[in-house]
Design a protein around this motif. Structure first.
Motif, PDB file in Angstrom:
ATOM      1  N   ASN A 159       0.115 -22.728 -34.665  1.00  0.00           N
ATOM      2  CA  ASN A 159       1.399 -21.831 -34.923  1.00  0.00           C
ATOM      3  C   ASN A 159       1.457 -20.515 -34.203  1.00  0.00           C
ATOM      4  O   ASN A 159       0.339 -20.745 -33.348  1.00  0.00           O
ATOM      5  N   LYS A 160       2.332 -19.648 -33.699  1.00  0.00           N
ATOM      6  CA  LYS A 160       2.138 -18.834 -32.800  1.00  0.00           C
ATOM      7  C   LYS A 160       1.485 -17.255 -33.646  1.00  0.00           C
ATOM      8  O   LYS A 160       1.610 -17.045 -34.563  1.00  0.00           O
ATOM      9  N   MET A 161       0.775 -17.076 -33.032  1.00  0.00           N
ATOM     10  CA  MET A 161      -0.480 -15.253 -33.827  1.00  0.00           C
ATOM     11  C   MET A 161      -0.182 -14.311 -33.096  1.00  0.00           C
ATOM     12  O   MET A 161      -0.453 -14.369 -31.214  1.00  0.00           O
ATOM     13  N   GLU A 162      -0.004 -13.311 -33.180  1.00  0.00           N
ATOM     14  CA  GLU A 162       0.170 -11.939 -32.402  1.00  0.00           C
ATOM     15  C   GLU A 162      -0.912 -11.369 -31.500  1.00  0.00           C
ATOM     16  O   GLU A 162      -2.228 -11.266 -32.426  1.00  0.00           O
ATOM     17  N   TYR A 163      -1.318 -10.975 -30.592  1.00  0.00           N
ATOM     18  CA  TYR A 163      -2.183 -10.164 -29.651  1.00  0.00           C
ATOM     19  C   TYR A 163      -1.700  -8.439 -29.146  1.00  0.00           C
ATOM     20  O   TYR A 163      -0.643  -8.681 -28.656  1.00  0.00           O
ATOM     21  N   GLU A 164      -2.377  -8.400 -29.205  1.00  0.00           N
ATOM     22  CA  GLU A 164      -2.460  -7.104 -28.082  1.00  0.00           C
ATOM     23  C   GLU A 164      -3.861  -6.783 -27.444  1.00  0.00           C
ATOM     24  O   GLU A 164      -5.052  -6.818 -28.071  1.00  0.00           O
ATOM     25  N   PHE A 165      -4.037  -6.536 -26.357  1.00  0.00           N
ATOM     26  CA  PHE A 165      -4.858  -5.473 -25.308  1.00  0.00           C
ATOM     27  C   PHE A 165      -5.223  -4.483 -24.370  1.00  0.00           C
ATOM     28  O   PHE A 165      -3.593  -4.589 -24.142  1.00  0.00           O
ATOM     29  N   GLY A 180      -0.621 -14.565 -41.590  1.00  0.00           N
ATOM     30  CA  GLY A 180      -0.594 -13.933 -43.076  1.00  0.00           C
ATOM     31  C   GLY A 180       0.113 -12.165 -42.508  1.00  0.00           C
ATOM     32  O   GLY A 180       0.514 -11.652 -43.732  1.00  0.00           O
ATOM     33  N   HIS A 181      -0.223 -11.442 -41.442  1.00  0.00           N
ATOM     34  CA  HIS A 181       0.025 -10.186 -41.233  1.00  0.00           C
ATOM     35  C   HIS A 181       0.360 -10.170 -40.211  1.00  0.00           C
ATOM     36  O   HIS A 181       0.808 -10.618 -39.639  1.00  0.00           O
ATOM     37  N   GLY A 182       1.217  -8.613 -39.333  1.00  0.00           N
ATOM     38  CA  GLY A 182       1.982  -8.790 -38.573  1.00  0.00           C
ATOM     39  C   GLY A 182       2.891  -9.638 -38.268  1.00  0.00           C
ATOM     40  O   GLY A 182       3.622 -10.128 -38.791  1.00  0.00           O
ATOM     41  N   ASP A 183       3.022  -9.724 -37.174  1.00  0.00           N
ATOM     42  CA  ASP A 183       4.041 -11.035 -36.574  1.00  0.00           C
ATOM     43  C   ASP A 183       3.361 -11.929 -35.996  1.00  0.00           C
ATOM     44  O   ASP A 183       3.752 -12.282 -35.267  1.00  0.00           O
ATOM     45  N   SER A 184       2.278 -11.876 -36.564  1.00  0.00           N
ATOM     46  CA  SER A 184       1.138 -13.730 -36.933  1.00  0.00           C
ATOM     47  C   SER A 184       2.382 -14.441 -37.388  1.00  0.00           C
ATOM     48  O   SER A 184       3.127 -14.089 -38.855  1.00  0.00           O
ATOM     49  N   TYR A 185       1.783 -16.195 -37.762  1.00  0.00           N
ATOM     50  CA  TYR A 185       2.254 -16.745 -38.432  1.00  0.00           C
ATOM     51  C   TYR A 185       1.914 -16.960 -39.595  1.00  0.00           C
ATOM     52  O   TYR A 185       1.258 -16.386 -40.290  1.00  0.00           O
ATOM     53  N   ARG A 186       3.237 -16.869 -40.553  1.00  0.00           N
ATOM     54  CA  ARG A 186       2.836 -16.638 -42.145  1.00  0.00           C
ATOM     55  C   ARG A 186       4.500 -17.783 -43.227  1.00  0.00           C
ATOM     56  O   ARG A 186       4.975 -18.278 -41.591  1.00  0.00           O
ATOM     57  N   ILE A 187       4.000 -17.906 -44.092  1.00  0.00           N
ATOM     58  CA  ILE A 187       4.200 -19.671 -44.595  1.00  0.00           C
ATOM     59  C   ILE A 187       5.935 -18.769 -45.486  1.00  0.00           C
ATOM     60  O   ILE A 187       6.599 -19.773 -45.812  1.00  0.00           O
ATOM     61  N   PHE A 188       6.210 -17.596 -45.608  1.00  0.00           N
ATOM     62  CA  PHE A 188       6.883 -16.810 -46.761  1.00  0.00           C
ATOM     63  C   PHE A 188       7.774 -15.628 -45.571  1.00  0.00           C
ATOM     64  O   PHE A 188       7.714 -15.383 -44.836  1.00  0.00           O
ATOM     65  N   ASP A 189       9.214 -16.597 -46.480  1.00  0.00           N
ATOM     66  CA  ASP A 189       9.810 -15.185 -45.477  1.00  0.00           C
ATOM     67  C   ASP A 189       9.947 -13.915 -46.236  1.00  0.00           C
ATOM     68  O   ASP A 189      10.183 -12.947 -45.585  1.00  0.00           O
ATOM     69  N   ASP A 190       9.486 -13.590 -47.988  1.00  0.00           N
ATOM     70  CA  ASP A 190       8.960 -12.904 -48.783  1.00  0.00           C
ATOM     71  C   ASP A 190       7.888 -11.929 -47.837  1.00  0.00           C
ATOM     72  O   ASP A 190       6.659 -12.789 -48.275  1.00  0.00           O
ATOM     73  N   TYR A 191       7.957 -11.251 -46.856  1.00  0.00           N
ATOM     74  CA  TYR A 191       6.805 -10.517 -46.414  1.00  0.00           C
ATOM     75  C   TYR A 191       5.414  -9.747 -47.124  1.00  0.00           C
ATOM     76  O   TYR A 191       4.164  -9.360 -46.426  1.00  0.00           O
ATOM     77  N   GLN A 192       5.711  -9.315 -48.631  1.00  0.00           N
ATOM     78  CA  GLN A 192       5.014  -8.897 -48.945  1.00  0.00           C
ATOM     79  C   GLN A 192       3.657  -9.741 -50.018  1.00  0.00           C
ATOM     80  O   GLN A 192       2.377  -9.389 -49.662  1.00  0.00           O
TER      81      GLN A 192
END
Length: 327
Positions: free
Chosen positions: A46-52, A96-108
């Motif tokens: 799965n895809k995970m978001e990062y910054e540096f 499950g946070h930000g723009d990283s992979y999560r299993i829900f369409d409900d972002y809460q």
């Protein structure tokens, strides 16, 4: 690769509460010129978001491991200070946070099958993003807050030769769950998982609202609180609020894992305790501290768990401890 931040050697100036919204709007615009943003593939594909962000004259490389319901953009103020002090800064959005992979369409909703999933994601981030982009020949450090603390601790117990200094800010060794003992919470969530499945929301959670009551505590900054609330209102991916029963069960099960890992951590560590913490328990943090080989502990007066919404003068005391410890 984005351009290097020109750290001039001048100390940072902390943003005053009265100027916070105006100053942060300008800072975020400036940071956008220096950010390297992207996605990496973690252990399960799965895809995970990062910054540096990188500086022209770095004194150290610094990884930030954020807390539950937090997001990369919430750390822009901290990134700004770190860059001015000469630190390259690297962040990921935990699963499950930000723009990283999560299993829900409900972002809460926030879910994990195992707390070790966070650790495996963090390991992939270090291997694929941090190490290939970190400047060689300078120290590597970690700044962790709340949930990000046990993620870092478990990682460090298995990897001894990468990071030399680590900050644990109010680490979530054991969360406070509405005054219910950890054992009872585990029993309740285990039962709920059997009845409703692991992805079912925890019954007693409070959903995200755009109009939460503002804490009247004089130690907290109304301006900072409102600023970060607006971030969450304007981006649904920042609205994490409700843990699933599996997430809470795993969070309540992490204490023995973290305590077992503590003696294996070889880095120099700083444990920052909030004087009044209504999110994580203090005694488990003290047990964790006592088991680390090389550790210093500081209890910060007038502080609460959410460091980024502290009043300016109190937040400045917190930052002084951070920078006095880092190389």
């Amino acid at each position: 690769m984005a351009k290097l931040f020109e750290n001039t050697g001048k100390n940072y100036t902390i943003i005053k509460d009265c100027d916070f919204c105006t100053e942060m709007a300008s800072i975020e615009k400036t940071l956008s010129e220096y950010v390297n943003h992207g996605y990496f593939e973690t252990f399960d594909g799965n895809k995970m978001e990062y910054e540096f962000y990188k500086v022209a004259h770095p004194r150290a490389n610094l990884v930030i491991s954020h807390g539950f319901t937090e997001f990369i953009e919430k750390y822009c103020e901290m990134i700004w200070y770190f860059l001015h002090e000469g630190y390259n800064v690297y962040l990921l959005s935990h699963r499950g946070h930000g723009d990283s992979y999560r299993i829900f369409d409900d972002y809460q909703l926030t879910h994990i099958d195992s707390f070790y999933d966070y650790v495996e994601d963090f390991t992939a981030f270090i291997d694929k993003i941090f190490l290939p982009n970190a400047d060689p020949g300078i120290p590597n450090c970690i700044f962790s807050h709340s949930m990000g603390g046990p993620v870092a601790a478990i990682y460090l117990s298995k990897h001894h030769d990468i990071f030399s200094r680590v900050i644990f800010s109010a680490p979530m060794v054991c969360p406070i769950t509405a005054g219910i003992p950890r054992v009872i919470t585990k029993m309740f969530t285990r039962s709920a998982i059997r009845k409703h499945g692991p992805t079912s929301p925890f019954k007693y959670s409070t959903p995200f609202t755009a109009t939460p009551p503002i804490d009247p505590d004089p130690c907290l900054s109304r301006e900072r609180f409102v600023y970060y609330l607006d971030k969450r209102i304007n981006n649904s991916k920042y609205q994490n609020a409700v843990p699933t029963n599996s997430w809470l069960y795993e969070a309540c099960s992490v204490q023995p894992k973290v305590l077992k890992c503590a003696p294996k951590i070889t880095a120099n560590c700083l444990l920052l305790l909030a004087e009044v913490d209504k999110v994580v328990l203090t005694k488990p943090q003290l047990k964790f501290f006592k088991r680390i080989q090389n550790a210093k502990m500081v209890t910060l007066k007038h502080t609460r768990h959410s460091i980024l919404t502290l009043r300016t003068d109190i937040f400045e005391t917190y930052l002084n401890e951070v920078f006095d410890f880092l190389p």
